[in-house]
Design a protein around this motif. Structure first.
Motif, PDB file in Angstrom:
ATOM      1  N   LEU A  63      -1.476   0.929 -38.466  1.00  0.00           N
ATOM      2  CA  LEU A  63      -1.791  -0.465 -38.796  1.00  0.00           C
ATOM      3  C   LEU A  63      -3.211  -0.505 -39.352  1.00  0.00           C
ATOM      4  N   LEU A  64      -3.368  -1.195 -40.458  1.00  0.00           N
ATOM      5  CA  LEU A  64      -4.702  -1.342 -41.018  1.00  0.00           C
ATOM      6  C   LEU A  64      -5.183  -2.755 -40.775  1.00  0.00           C
ATOM      7  N   TRP A  65      -6.294  -2.877 -40.092  1.00  0.00           N
ATOM      8  CA  TRP A  65      -6.785  -4.174 -39.663  1.00  0.00           C
ATOM      9  C   TRP A  65      -8.123  -4.431 -40.354  1.00  0.00           C
ATOM     10  N   VAL A  66      -8.120  -5.415 -41.247  1.00  0.00           N
ATOM     11  CA  VAL A  66      -9.344  -5.763 -41.981  1.00  0.00           C
ATOM     12  C   VAL A  66      -9.879  -7.064 -41.404  1.00  0.00           C
ATOM     13  N   ARG A  67     -11.154  -7.096 -41.096  1.00  0.00           N
ATOM     14  CA  ARG A  67     -11.695  -8.269 -40.422  1.00  0.00           C
ATOM     15  C   ARG A  67     -13.056  -8.622 -40.991  1.00  0.00           C
ATOM     16  N   GLN A  68     -13.246  -9.912 -41.188  1.00  0.00           N
ATOM     17  CA  GLN A  68     -14.545 -10.394 -41.650  1.00  0.00           C
ATOM     18  C   GLN A  68     -15.516 -10.346 -40.480  1.00  0.00           C
ATOM     19  N   GLU A  69     -16.696  -9.822 -40.721  1.00  0.00           N
ATOM     20  CA  GLU A  69     -17.628  -9.584 -39.635  1.00  0.00           C
ATOM     21  C   GLU A  69     -17.973 -10.867 -38.876  1.00  0.00           C
ATOM     22  N   ALA A  70     -18.044 -11.991 -39.611  1.00  0.00           N
ATOM     23  CA  ALA A  70     -18.422 -13.258 -38.983  1.00  0.00           C
ATOM     24  C   ALA A  70     -17.493 -13.597 -37.814  1.00  0.00           C
ATOM     25  N   GLY A  75      -7.027  -4.211 -24.867  1.00  0.00           N
ATOM     26  CA  GLY A  75      -6.236  -5.424 -25.024  1.00  0.00           C
ATOM     27  C   GLY A  75      -5.105  -5.224 -26.016  1.00  0.00           C
ATOM     28  N   LEU A  76      -5.346  -4.399 -27.027  1.00  0.00           N
ATOM     29  CA  LEU A  76      -4.295  -4.066 -27.987  1.00  0.00           C
ATOM     30  C   LEU A  76      -3.175  -3.314 -27.287  1.00  0.00           C
ATOM     31  N   ALA A  77      -3.577  -2.335 -26.450  1.00  0.00           N
ATOM     32  CA  ALA A  77      -2.581  -1.563 -25.708  1.00  0.00           C
ATOM     33  C   ALA A  77      -1.779  -2.506 -24.818  1.00  0.00           C
ATOM     34  N   ASP A  78      -2.420  -3.576 -24.331  1.00  0.00           N
ATOM     35  CA  ASP A  78      -1.759  -4.527 -23.451  1.00  0.00           C
ATOM     36  C   ASP A  78      -0.721  -5.384 -24.168  1.00  0.00           C
ATOM     37  N   ILE A  79      -0.769  -5.455 -25.499  1.00  0.00           N
ATOM     38  CA  ILE A  79       0.319  -6.152 -26.193  1.00  0.00           C
ATOM     39  C   ILE A  79       1.180  -5.142 -26.951  1.00  0.00           C
ATOM     40  N   ASP A  80       1.117  -3.890 -26.500  1.00  0.00           N
ATOM     41  CA  ASP A  80       1.972  -2.811 -26.990  1.00  0.00           C
ATOM     42  C   ASP A  80       1.653  -2.373 -28.424  1.00  0.00           C
ATOM     43  N   ILE A  81       0.387  -2.370 -28.777  1.00  0.00           N
ATOM     44  CA  ILE A  81      -0.005  -1.742 -30.035  1.00  0.00           C
ATOM     45  C   ILE A  81      -0.882  -0.560 -29.657  1.00  0.00           C
ATOM     46  N   ASP A  82      -0.489   0.622 -30.110  1.00  0.00           N
ATOM     47  CA  ASP A  82      -1.243   1.816 -29.761  1.00  0.00           C
ATOM     48  C   ASP A  82      -2.579   1.799 -30.512  1.00  0.00           C
ATOM     49  N   PRO A  83      -3.703   1.689 -29.796  1.00  0.00           N
ATOM     50  CA  PRO A  83      -4.993   1.622 -30.500  1.00  0.00           C
ATOM     51  C   PRO A  83      -5.254   2.850 -31.369  1.00  0.00           C
ATOM     52  N   ALA A  84      -4.630   3.975 -31.020  1.00  0.00           N
ATOM     53  CA  ALA A  84      -4.855   5.184 -31.815  1.00  0.00           C
ATOM     54  C   ALA A  84      -4.205   5.073 -33.191  1.00  0.00           C
ATOM     55  N   ALA A  85      -3.260   4.121 -33.331  1.00  0.00           N
ATOM     56  CA  ALA A  85      -2.550   3.975 -34.606  1.00  0.00           C
ATOM     57  C   ALA A  85      -3.154   2.844 -35.440  1.00  0.00           C
ATOM     58  N   VAL A  86      -4.389   2.474 -35.117  1.00  0.00           N
ATOM     59  CA  VAL A  86      -5.026   1.375 -35.846  1.00  0.00           C
ATOM     60  C   VAL A  86      -6.269   1.891 -36.547  1.00  0.00           C
ATOM     61  N   ALA A  87      -6.397   1.546 -37.808  1.00  0.00           N
ATOM     62  CA  ALA A  87      -7.660   1.773 -38.506  1.00  0.00           C
ATOM     63  C   ALA A  87      -8.283   0.394 -38.717  1.00  0.00           C
ATOM     64  N   PHE A  88      -9.539   0.279 -38.360  1.00  0.00           N
ATOM     65  CA  PHE A  88     -10.192  -1.028 -38.354  1.00  0.00           C
ATOM     66  C   PHE A  88     -11.280  -1.039 -39.419  1.00  0.00           C
ATOM     67  N   ILE A  89     -11.249  -2.053 -40.282  1.00  0.00           N
ATOM     68  CA  ILE A  89     -12.242  -2.135 -41.352  1.00  0.00           C
ATOM     69  C   ILE A  89     -13.030  -3.419 -41.217  1.00  0.00           C
ATOM     70  N   ARG A  90     -14.326  -3.254 -41.114  1.00  0.00           N
ATOM     71  CA  ARG A  90     -15.233  -4.380 -40.952  1.00  0.00           C
ATOM     72  C   ARG A  90     -15.817  -4.704 -42.314  1.00  0.00           C
ATOM     73  N   VAL A  91     -15.679  -5.929 -42.779  1.00  0.00           N
ATOM     74  CA  VAL A  91     -16.229  -6.271 -44.088  1.00  0.00           C
ATOM     75  C   VAL A  91     -17.077  -7.529 -43.968  1.00  0.00           C
ATOM     76  N   ARG A  92     -17.903  -7.727 -44.983  1.00  0.00           N
ATOM     77  CA  ARG A  92     -18.861  -8.838 -44.913  1.00  0.00           C
ATOM     78  C   ARG A  92     -18.200 -10.172 -45.229  1.00  0.00           C
ATOM     79  N   ASP A  93     -17.468 -10.246 -46.349  1.00  0.00           N
ATOM     80  CA  ASP A  93     -16.955 -11.552 -46.760  1.00  0.00           C
ATOM     81  C   ASP A  93     -15.477 -11.468 -47.126  1.00  0.00           C
ATOM     82  N   ALA A  94     -14.937 -12.624 -47.477  1.00  0.00           N
ATOM     83  CA  ALA A  94     -13.510 -12.711 -47.766  1.00  0.00           C
ATOM     84  C   ALA A  94     -13.139 -11.863 -48.981  1.00  0.00           C
TER      85      ALA A  94
END
Lengths: 265, 474
Positions: free
Chosen positions: A77-84, A96-115
């Motif tokens: 899963l690719l998760w893109v999130r605005q830093e704000a 918390g992700l593991a608690d809703i049954d998403i394996d955190p190891a299968a997530v790539a998280f991208i932090r970006v500045r704006d929309a």
């Protein structure tokens, strides 16, 4: 000579292969029937938070949909999130992700500045066939997310055959190329023993569905153990708010842009 | 105020560096003066050094205003030492710099010949022949040493070379004598280049300056193919790459990108280049054109031949690694992250964000499996630092009835807790004694779920415990 209509049908069938109509079932039979099997897999979907304080609920709902999309596929899963958003509503917490049954190891998280950056990253990821699902969280008015941008994402999703979810907090629903658009609010959970809070529950309202019925509200609960939604719309009324409170007209008005950014609750 | 440096015309007027400005003004009233700026001079020299890297990768500054180029193995590309010297001087002249240059076997000999002699090329081993006639000024020794040498009647390096070195060392010190042996080529020294030698380097020179930015990939692709070919023969893949563009007017643009795993994939590297070029704050500008375009592999690691197609999973992982590389090239490595589990009970430290490019994946088993039938016990979002809230509780050690966060009051409908989490006392410095936290899962009447804690045990640790909101559930 073939009939022109037949050849047109044939070429259309080529342009939109059978896979394009593949759906992701939500796991609750009543919902899936109504949705025509579920939401389209190779498409763009939007989840709007009812108010800014419903942002975790909207993200949670989209994550649960992404979890349905990725079921049985060894794809990340690719998760893109605005830093704000992280200062406003906290940073993603892997346990918390593991608690809703998403394996955190299968997530790539991208932090970006704006929309704008969020949409670029999302389009890049969404185009990649090895990504199971892409989640893009936008904050506030996000003018970069217009009809063209949503069209681009929809095409990327169609090409890659994997869904792209847009989650918006503090914004009013606007026209876009999304195949489905949801308004999500937090819903009181079914209490456990000693009045303890239960599983994640959402009041969802289908604002739009391409080629399908819209304007329908449900109350659903995310069952982590089954990895499926459970329809709670007809549960005892004492446990949840009336469906009538989810009016279409009222919802966007409540999201006053100037206050949406600051206030929670 | 004293004079630091002069141009040719001023020297012709008889002015010398070190003279007071008042004296100089008296002699030449129309003198144009500018404040000396050592930092700007150094920046200029560094820019020139970058420009000279198109002749040889090993370039060093030779203070105060010299450049040392190691031409070992490069001169034949220009048709010999003399031709290379002429080529470099011509290139400098195009940038409107005049200069003196000499080629010799040791750096010191080259410096002495360039600054104090007329020789253009001193073949290795013959430095002594050319260096002997040089004045002892070429030693660049302290003033008293040169005065003493002149008084002793020693005027050229040849005079010194004929004396016994033991006696000279005793009289004038070690440093001066070492310099002499180096200038005479009896002892060699290495230069310390500004940039270390890349793992592999390929370049394209243009007879006419290259102007067409849209065709840049047509140039870069064969260069990357060639470089990856070299890596393949060595059984290696590159981790860090650099494309350098040497402009006709002396400016050098460099574009650097990295991959998460060793790579020889031409298309992936080109894609990374494209992304990096697109994300530049000031875009690549050919100006009057590029003379040389160079592609370097800065870092390489072992990369075995793989058989793609047999192992589908591997190919998929590779594609995903490519995507991570692209995103990292576009948004910066610090923005493309993965979650890593830490073995601790402290919720603040239980999860870490790590560079996705550096660690492609964490073992899936490292995350604790939630208990079936239980609701989520950890929030989806965590605040760092926790947000202070105002609460009202029935009992000092019970859950809050309502709390106020960001000016909004939340009436609690459901609560569970406390889950007592003791601090990791071994992590804290003496004095700062962390307090025990009692965590509660709360749900307000609107159905929003919160993770709050009370800091400090009532009565035993603190009289007035403070409350914080730590996370939000979906």
């Amino acid at each position: 000579m073939t009939h022109p209509l037949a050849s047109l049908r044939k070429s259309l069938a080529c342009a939109h292969p059978a896979a394009a109509s593949e759906t992701i079932a939500l796991g609750a039979p009543a919902l899936d029937r109504r949705l025509g099997g579920g939401i389209l897999r190779a498409a763009l979907h939007e989840a709007y938070a009812g108010t800014a304080a419903d942002a975790p609920a909207a993200t949670g709902f989209a994550l649960a949909l992404a979890r349905r999309a990725m079921a049985g596929k060894q794809k990340p899963l690719l998760w893109v999130r605005q830093e704000a958003l992280s200062t406003e509503a906290g940073a993603p917490y892997p346990p918390g992700l593991a608690d809703i049954d998403i394996d955190p190891a299968a997530v790539a998280f991208i932090r970006v500045r704006d929309a704008k950056e969020a949409l670029q990253a999302g389009a890049e990821a969404g185009r990649c066939a090895t990504v199971g699902a892409t989640l893009i969280e936008l904050f506030g008015a996000a003018r970069a997310y217009d009809l063209t941008a949503s069209r681009r994402l929809a095409l990327a999703a169609a090409a890659a055959g994997a869904p792209i979810f847009i989650v918006r907090a503090g914004a009013a629903p606007a026209p876009s190329a999304a195949a489905s658009r949801w308004l999500v609010r937090a819903l009181p959970s079914r209490p456990r023993a000693a009045n303890a809070p239960g599983s994640a529950a959402f009041a969802i309202f289908l604002l739009r569905q391409r080629g399908g019925a819209a304007g329908h509200a449900w109350r659903v609960e995310w069952n982590r153990d089954r990895g499926a939604f459970k329809d709670r719309t007809f549960d005892a009324p004492s446990l949840s708010r009336p469906v009538a409170s989810l009016s279409v007209g009222g919802a966007p008005d409540e999201v006053a842009p100037q206050t949406a950014g600051r206030k929670f609750g | 105020m004293r004079i630091d440096a002069l141009d040719r015309k001023a020297i012709a007027l008889g002015l010398t560096p070190g003279m007071t400005l008042a004296d100089a003004k008296a002699r030449a009233p129309h003198l144009a003066v500018a404040q000396a700026d050592a930092a700007a001079d150094e920046r200029l020299m560094l820019r020139l050094a970058a420009f000279c890297e198109q002749f040889t990768p090993l370039v060093a500054l030779d203070p105060p205003c010299g450049l040392m180029l190691d031409a070992t193995g490069c001169a034949h590309l220009f048709g010999g030492d003399a031709a290379m010297r002429a080529y470099v001087l011509r290139a400098m002249a195009r940038l409107t710099f005049s200069g003196r240059a000499a080629v010799a076997g040791t750096p010191d000999a080259a410096r002495a010949l360039a600054r104090f002699g007329e020789t253009a090329v001193a073949p290795p081993g013959e430095e002594e022949v050319f260096a002997r006639p040089l004045s002892i000024a070429a030693l660049e020794a302290p003033r008293e040493t040169s005065v003493a040498l002149t008084r002793a009647g020693l005027t050229t390096l040849g005079d010194l070379a004929d004396r016994s070195s033991a006696a000279l060392t005793a009289r004038f010190g070690d440093e001066t004598m070492r310099r002499l042996t180096r200038i005479l080529g009896r002892e060699d020294a290495r230069i310390t280049p500004l940039r270390s030698l890349p793992e592999c380097m390929v370049e394209r020179r243009f007879a006419e300056p290259f102007l067409d930015l849209s065709a840049i990939e047509n140039v870069l692709r064969p260069l990357i193919v060639e470089a990856t070919g070299i890596l393949e023969k060595r059984g290696e893949g590159g981790r860090a790459f650099e494309a350098r563009f040497f402009r006709t007017d002396g400016a050098v643009a460099s574009l650097r990108f990295e991959t998460g795993a060793p790579s020889r994939n031409v298309e992936a590297l080109l894609r990374l280049f494209r992304l990096k070029a697109d994300s530049l704050a000031d875009p690549l500008d050919p100006g009057y054109g590029f003379d040389v375009i160079r592609f370097c592999v800065l870092n390489a690691e072992t990369l075995a031949q793989s058989q793609i197609g047999f192992e589908r999973q591997d190919a998929q992982d590779g594609d995903f690694a490519d995507l991570v590389d692209r995103l990292a090239a576009r948004f910066g490595r610090e923005c493309v992250l993965r979650f890593a589990a830490r073995d601790t009970h402290d919720p603040m430290r239980a999860a870490a964000y790590v560079d996705a490019a550096a660690s492609p994946s964490s073992p899936p088993s490292s995350w604790p499996k939630p208990e079936p039938g239980e609701p989520p016990l950890r929030p989806l979002f965590l605040f760092d630092p926790p947000q202070p809230i105002e609460t009202m509780a029935e009992t000092p050690d019970g859950p809050p009835m309502h709390f106020k966060w960001r000016r909004v009051r939340h009436l609690i409908a459901r609560a569970e807790g406390p889950e007592r989490i003791a601090p990791e006392w071994w992590r804290n410095a003496a004095g700062a004694r962390p307090r025990t936290r009692d965590y509660y899962r709360l749900e307000d009447r609107d159905g929003r779920r919160f993770w709050v804690f009370r800091e400090g045990l009532y009565e035993s640790e603190t009289a007035a415990p403070r409350w914080f909101l730590h996370g939000l559930f979906a």
